[in-house]
Design an enzyme around this catalytic site. Structure first.
Site, short mmCIF file in Angstrom:
data_model
loop_
_atom_site.label_atom_id
_atom_site.label_comp_id
_atom_site.label_asym_id
_atom_site.label_seq_id
_atom_site.Cartn_x
_atom_site.Cartn_y
_atom_site.Cartn_z
CG ASP A 108 -1.83 0.98 1.15
OD1 ASP A 108 -3.04 1.03 0.83
OD2 ASP A 108 -1.51 2.11 1.67
CE1 TYR A 236 -4.05 7.43 0.60
CE2 TYR A 236 -4.39 7.40 3.20
CZ TYR A 236 -4.63 6.78 1.68
OH TYR A 236 -4.71 5.55 1.96
CG HIS A 301 -6.02 -3.37 -0.23
ND1 HIS A 301 -4.47 -2.37 -1.04
CD2 HIS A 301 -5.04 -2.74 0.76
CE1 HIS A 301 -4.54 -1.31 -0.74
NE2 HIS A 301 -4.55 -1.45 0.90
#
Length: 322
Positions: A108, A236, A301
């Protein structure tokens, strides 16, 4: 130090001063170093199975909490989470281990940091195994968040994370454990949306998959309750800053031996155009030493937790060649 930080027998925990912060590191084993780099909303603990598996196979597994996570410092400013800071932390950690070169495994956000480490400081990485997030070249025409907003709209989770405090308030409303359960049990190829009007009710009961226990959630929650989510969300919030900072690397190639593993139910494997990029010439043209791409059937994921033994074997079979 004892293995009192969760994760089972023989894992030791210590704090290392790197790049102006104190970083918590979990490790086990003797031999060549494998640096395990987690994503969001994860911790060193996401690698607990690989730490044991790699240590048993003759490697020294080292899994830090990245800045902003767990028992590692979380600087307050958003810009302290730029890709240069994140890669700088790992370079300093590698140096503190007394190593010139290490194996790197990322998942990730950890994969994005690992690809960037390979791009900025290839001499530090003997070989890389990345999970879930393929290396994709910088798009000079369009900033990252704008591009994602054009694809998915404002409720896409990355776009929702941009406003300081907004996601934190929503997560506080739901409660830390439930937020973590919602992320970890997301097992769908569809994009993840967090609607403005709320991400569901705090009373929701979420059945956990066989690979994730209540105790695992309890461990994660204890750390996120202490640190909060802001550090992780700042990754982010730096996407556009990173886009600006990495302009000099537009068109750059990754010149490190690489292996890539993804689940076919992982939302990252269903970004528009990504499968063509991964399986045709794109990926290999930017990562010329890409030796192997593995797509795991029916896997989501959080691949290293969902298929712990298989992922350990995949990592081992690749790095033992070097």
């Amino acid at each position: 130090m004892d293995g009192g930080g969760g994760g089972g027998e023989g894992i030791t925990h210590r704090t290392v001063a790197v790049n102006g912060i104190n970083m918590h590191v979990a490790e086990k084993g003797e031999g060549p170093v494998v640096l395990l780099v987690h994503g969001f909303p994860e911790l060193w603990y996401t690698w607990r199975h690989q730490i044991h598996g790699l240590a048993a196979r003759g490697f020294r597994a080292v899994a830090p909490d990245l800045r902003g996570f767990g028992d590692t410092d979380a600087p307050p400013g958003v810009s302290s989470y730029s890709i240069f800071h994140l890669v700088g932390d790992l370079v300093a950690l590698i140096d503190s281990l007394g190593q010139d070169q290490v194996f790197v495994v990322g998942h990730d956000w950890g994969a994005m940091v690992a690809w960037s480490l390979c791009m900025f400081r290839p001499e530090k990485v003997r070989a890389v195994v990345n999970l879930s997030v393929a290396f994709t070249p910088r798009k000079p025409a369009r900033k990252s968040v704008e591009y994602l907003r054009s694809l998915y709209g404002d409720d896409y989770y990355v776009c929702r994370f941009q406003e300081p405090g907004a996601a934190e308030a929503e997560f506080a409303r739901l409660g830390t454990a439930l937020v973590l359960e919602k992320f970890y049990t997301y097992h769908s190829p569809d994009p993840l949306f967090i609607p403005k009007e709320g991400w569901g009710s705090p009373d929701t009961e979420i059945p956990l998959p066989s690979w994730l226990s209540k105790d695992d959630i309890k461990y994660y929650a204890s750390k996120f309750e202490k640190t909060g989510f802001t550090g992780g969300l700042n990754y982010y919030r730096c996407l556009d800053l990173n886009w600006e900072l990495t302009a000099p690397w537009t068109g750059a190639h990754i010149k490190v031996p690489a292996k890539f593993i993804v689940g076919d139910v992982d939302l990252t494997y269903h970004t528009p155009g990504i499968q063509d990029y991964i399986h045709k010439v794109g990926f290999k043209s930017y990562v010329p030493l890409l030796e192997e791409v593995v797509v795991m059937k029916g896997v989501g994921h959080f691949i290293n937790e969902e298929k712990p033994h298989e992922i350990t074997v995949h990592i081992y079979n690749f790095i033992k060649k070097f």
